[in-house]
Design a protein around this motif. Structure first.
Motif, PDB file in Angstrom:
ATOM      1  N   ILE A  47      -6.741  15.581  27.302  1.00 27.13           N
ATOM      2  CA  ILE A  47      -7.771  16.558  27.653  1.00 27.13           C
ATOM      3  C   ILE A  47      -8.231  16.229  29.059  1.00 27.13           C
ATOM      4  O   ILE A  47      -8.850  15.178  29.303  1.00 27.13           O
ATOM      5  CB  ILE A  47      -8.959  16.477  26.667  1.00 27.13           C
ATOM      6  N   ASN A  48      -7.918  17.120  30.005  1.00 28.68           N
ATOM      7  CA  ASN A  48      -8.193  16.815  31.409  1.00 28.68           C
ATOM      8  C   ASN A  48      -9.258  17.743  31.975  1.00 28.68           C
ATOM      9  O   ASN A  48      -9.075  18.955  32.034  1.00 28.68           O
ATOM     10  CB  ASN A  48      -6.910  16.932  32.235  1.00 28.68           C
ATOM     11  N   THR A  49     -10.368  17.147  32.412  1.00 28.69           N
ATOM     12  CA  THR A  49     -11.468  17.936  32.979  1.00 28.69           C
ATOM     13  C   THR A  49     -11.392  17.947  34.509  1.00 28.69           C
ATOM     14  O   THR A  49     -12.420  18.000  35.173  1.00 28.69           O
ATOM     15  CB  THR A  49     -12.822  17.388  32.493  1.00 28.69           C
ATOM     16  N   TRP A  50     -10.181  17.902  35.045  1.00 27.33           N
ATOM     17  CA  TRP A  50      -9.981  18.039  36.487  1.00 27.33           C
ATOM     18  C   TRP A  50     -10.285  19.468  36.908  1.00 27.33           C
ATOM     19  O   TRP A  50     -10.014  20.409  36.158  1.00 27.33           O
ATOM     20  CB  TRP A  50      -8.515  17.713  36.820  1.00 27.33           C
ATOM     21  N   SER A  51     -10.849  19.653  38.108  1.00 29.45           N
ATOM     22  CA  SER A  51     -10.863  20.981  38.722  1.00 29.45           C
ATOM     23  C   SER A  51     -10.998  20.815  40.226  1.00 29.45           C
ATOM     24  O   SER A  51     -11.411  19.758  40.711  1.00 29.45           O
ATOM     25  CB  SER A  51     -11.990  21.869  38.178  1.00 29.45           C
ATOM     26  N   ASP A  52     -10.682  21.897  40.938  1.00 27.75           N
ATOM     27  CA  ASP A  52     -10.749  21.869  42.405  1.00 27.75           C
ATOM     28  C   ASP A  52     -12.173  21.728  42.907  1.00 27.75           C
ATOM     29  O   ASP A  52     -12.379  21.386  44.065  1.00 27.75           O
ATOM     30  CB  ASP A  52     -10.168  23.190  42.951  1.00 27.75           C
ATOM     31  N   ALA A 106      -5.517  11.880  21.044  1.00 24.84           N
ATOM     32  CA  ALA A 106      -5.995  12.433  22.308  1.00 24.84           C
ATOM     33  C   ALA A 106      -6.463  11.339  23.253  1.00 24.84           C
ATOM     34  O   ALA A 106      -7.076  10.357  22.837  1.00 24.84           O
ATOM     35  CB  ALA A 106      -7.145  13.407  22.046  1.00 24.84           C
ATOM     36  N   VAL A 107      -6.132  11.535  24.540  1.00 24.76           N
ATOM     37  CA  VAL A 107      -6.757  10.753  25.605  1.00 24.76           C
ATOM     38  C   VAL A 107      -7.696  11.706  26.322  1.00 24.76           C
ATOM     39  O   VAL A 107      -7.287  12.805  26.729  1.00 24.76           O
ATOM     40  CB  VAL A 107      -5.719  10.174  26.585  1.00 24.76           C
ATOM     41  N   LEU A 108      -8.948  11.314  26.430  1.00 28.13           N
ATOM     42  CA  LEU A 108      -9.981  12.183  26.964  1.00 28.13           C
ATOM     43  C   LEU A 108     -10.313  11.735  28.374  1.00 28.13           C
ATOM     44  O   LEU A 108     -10.756  10.597  28.580  1.00 28.13           O
ATOM     45  CB  LEU A 108     -11.236  12.093  26.078  1.00 28.13           C
ATOM     46  N   LEU A 109     -10.097  12.617  29.358  1.00 32.19           N
ATOM     47  CA  LEU A 109     -10.388  12.268  30.750  1.00 32.19           C
ATOM     48  C   LEU A 109     -11.664  12.992  31.178  1.00 32.19           C
ATOM     49  O   LEU A 109     -11.695  14.228  31.248  1.00 32.19           O
ATOM     50  CB  LEU A 109      -9.241  12.696  31.656  1.00 32.19           C
ATOM     51  N   GLY A 110     -12.692  12.223  31.464  1.00 29.79           N
ATOM     52  CA  GLY A 110     -13.961  12.808  31.901  1.00 29.79           C
ATOM     53  C   GLY A 110     -14.781  11.757  32.600  1.00 29.79           C
ATOM     54  O   GLY A 110     -14.319  10.632  32.818  1.00 29.79           O
ATOM     55  N   GLY A 111     -15.983  12.101  32.975  1.00 27.21           N
ATOM     56  CA  GLY A 111     -16.846  11.121  33.638  1.00 27.21           C
ATOM     57  C   GLY A 111     -18.098  11.747  34.220  1.00 27.21           C
ATOM     58  O   GLY A 111     -19.192  11.228  34.063  1.00 27.21           O
ATOM     59  N   CYS A 112     -17.937  12.898  34.910  1.00 26.99           N
ATOM     60  CA  CYS A 112     -19.102  13.549  35.511  1.00 26.99           C
ATOM     61  C   CYS A 112     -20.021  13.966  34.361  1.00 26.99           C
ATOM     62  O   CYS A 112     -19.622  14.681  33.439  1.00 26.99           O
ATOM     63  CB  CYS A 112     -18.640  14.746  36.338  1.00 26.99           C
TER      64      CYS A 112
END
Ligand code: FES
Length: 575
Positions: A49-54, A120-126
């Motif tokens: 799950i990737n919470t990347w965005s521009d 699941a690997v959860l990618l987040g932080g903000c």
């Protein structure tokens, strides 16, 4: 040794295993992607799950980090699948990312449920991304590991270290007081955020990443690694390797998230001098795990744990320093006589095993118990006729003179009213007044924005005043500081007593006694309530309308009522 799943028991087997027309369709579509049976057959499918965005610069590196996770998954014999999710960029998303935390939680849960995902690997932080992805993973129930984005590098201006948010507020007041120039202000703008990664003070991001590690949801030490450090991609690859085994072991979040794990997390939160926002998120996460939890637990634990992490705003340093000092493992080792070391974590080992051998390398950054940064508690929960269901404060970030205070209120009906008034030279205000902001709560603002650190009126800033009592039903950024009383519940928008405060009323705050009292008689409050007209709903349609209809109050964790764990959701039919 614990029993391991067999390949036919994998959740993804329902999609990929049978010899029927539907599974033919699934497999042929995988081949469309250039994959062969060797890529997936008998292997756990790992959703990233990737919470990347521009437009989320705290997560710029997550696009590359997803590749590191995939590398780890492949090494361990899994099949990685990246699933993009709502990014929730704290600085840009309006009116507040808080409105969308539950949407990210729902998206995470449904992405995992609707696809053939085994772990699941959860990618987040903000800020809200951490509780968002974890809440979703808890509710879905597949094994999950959280890989935190990590803090950005220290800010820099004229050789001085700058901290996210904290120094923006500080230098903004200097500018308002005419003590720095426009040019200097522009230089600070260019120096305060020097790399990808989350805010590097003890804001909500650093707090929630640390809490996740203390809960046992990350690899040991993961939450302290700066985003730009080469240890960070190595941690992501390790998370990718580990999740594959977690699937075979069926190590689900509910096996990790016990009451003792939450107590550990709250203890770590206190020792970190963590953000008040975490209270809402931890209550929500615990309730998703089916555990009873309320704000009072924070108050109880804060009385026994001093602030040990010398990180702004409670301390003077930053998360990069905290990492060099040994990071969270070292802090937890310092705290180990207060932790339940037997709690299980994503490693399959206990907290005690994970922190074995951890050391504090810089004792001014991670302080010992007998030399804390502050013995004032990191969190106090007050109740009284102004906040019958509670409100919170961070005593360690407030001027001590304000912890017992009685003064006259200046009441603002909403943010715009407040913003106009605090800039007015003619405002009748002294440092002993108490500023009160209404309509900043979950429904009222909406989304409980971080308005709770109301600006000190310009007139007082010029006179050198830097703190005064402020009360609202809003939240406050973890990077903020001051005598701010927050999360007043119930909020004013739904008719909480805050709605009836008038300028000139006296309010008394006694933090040691955990009391907040509006000195207005019950009869007068009843009269004001009868004369009050509830404001109209903020949204006529769409997500906002659904949000308003279902959002809980701050003391309940601001989750949607329909997301409470009332029963198991069946696996999707595959026809
Ligand atoms: Fe992303 Fe602070 S803005 S963590």
């Amino acid at each position: 040794m614990a029993s391991r799943k067999r390949p036919e028991e994998l959740r993804s087997h329902r999609w990929l295993g049978p010899s029927d027309l539907r599974s033919f369709g699934h497999r042929s579509r995988l081949r469309q992607g250039g994959y062969d049976a060797k890529d997936w057959a008998g292997k756990p499918v790992i959703g990233i799950i990737n919470t990347w965005s521009d437009i989320n610069f705290c997560h710029t590196h997550l696009r590359a980090r997803a590749e590191d996770v995939k590398r780890g998954v492949l090494q361990a014999g899994g099949f990685p699948v990246e699933l993009p999710a709502l990014s929730l960029s704290e600085p840009f998303v309006k009116p507040s990312t808080m409105i969308y935390r539950n949407l990210l939680a729902m998206e995470t849960e449904e992405l995992l449920r609707s696809h053939p995902i085994d772990g699941a690997v959860l990618l987040g932080g903000c800020d809200k991304t951490t509780p968002g992805v974890i809440m979703g993973a808890i509710s879905m129930g597949v094994p999950a590991i959280y890989a935190p984005a990590g803090p950005q590098l220290r800010g820099n201006w004229h050789g001085q270290v700058l901290g996210s948010g904290t120094d923006a507020w500080k230098y903004w007041d200097e500018k308002r007081a005419g003590r720095i120039t426009e040019e200097e202000w522009a230089e600070i703008e260019g120096g305060i955020s020097r790399s990808f990664g989350t805010c590097m003070v003890m804001g909500t991001a650093a707090t929630m990443m640390a809490i996740s590690e203390a809960l046992g949801m990350t690899l040991p030490g993961a939450s302290s690694i700066p985003a730009a450090d080469s240890a960070h991609p190595r941690m992501c690859a390790a998370a990718g390797r580990r999740i594959v085994d977690m699937v075979w072991e069926d190590l689900t979040p509910k096996k990790i998230l016990t009451p003792a794990a939450f107590d550990n997390a709250i203890r770590v939160h206190m020792a970190m001098g963590g953000s008040t926002n975490a209270i809402i998120h931890v209550v929500a996460m615990a309730r998703r795990a089916g555990l009873p939890m309320d704000m009072k637990r924070f108050d109880e634990i804060s009385r026994e744990i001093p602030v040990l992490a010398n990180v702004r705003p409670s301390g003077s340093l930053l998360m990069e320093d905290f990492y060099y000092a040994g990071g969270l493992r070292a802090l937890m080792a310092e705290l180990k006589h207060k932790l339940d070391l037997s709690c299980l974590t994503v490693t399959g080992k206990s907290v005690g095993e994970n922190i074995e051998g951890a050391e504090v390398y810089l004792p001014d950054v991670i302080r010992p118990f007998n030399n804390p940064v502050s013995s004032a508690e990191a969190t106090a929960v007050l109740t009284g006729n102004l906040a019958p269901r509670g409100c919170v404060m961070k005593p360690s970030a407030a001027e001590p003179r304000l912890l017992r205070h009685r003064g006259k209120a200046i009441a603002f009906e909403d943010y715009n009213h407040m913003a106009r008034e605090v800039e007015r030279d003619g405002l009748d205000v002294t440092p002993d007044h108490i500023l009160v902001l209404k309509n900043g709560g979950p429904k009222g603002a909406p989304g409980m924005p971080e308005w709770g650190m109301l600006p000190i009126p310009k007139k007082l800033v010029k006179a050198g005043v830097r703190d005064m009592l402020r009360i609202s039903d809003a939240r406050m950024s973890g990077t903020s500081y001051g005598a701010c009383i927050l999360h007043v519940a119930p909020e004013s928008f739904v008719g909480g007593p805050l709605a009836f405060v008038q300028t000139g009323d006296e309010i008394e705050v006694d933090v040691p006694a955990r009391r907040i009292h509006l000195h207005v008689s019950d009869a007068e409050l009843t009269r004001r309530r009868a004369a009050w007209t509830p404001p109209p709903p903020r949204y006529p349609r769409g997500y906002g309308a659904m949000y308003s209809d279902h959002i809980g109050q701050a003391d309940e964790g601001c989750d949607f009522d329909f997301l409470a764990p009332l029963g198991a959701i069946p696996e999707p039919e595959i026809h």
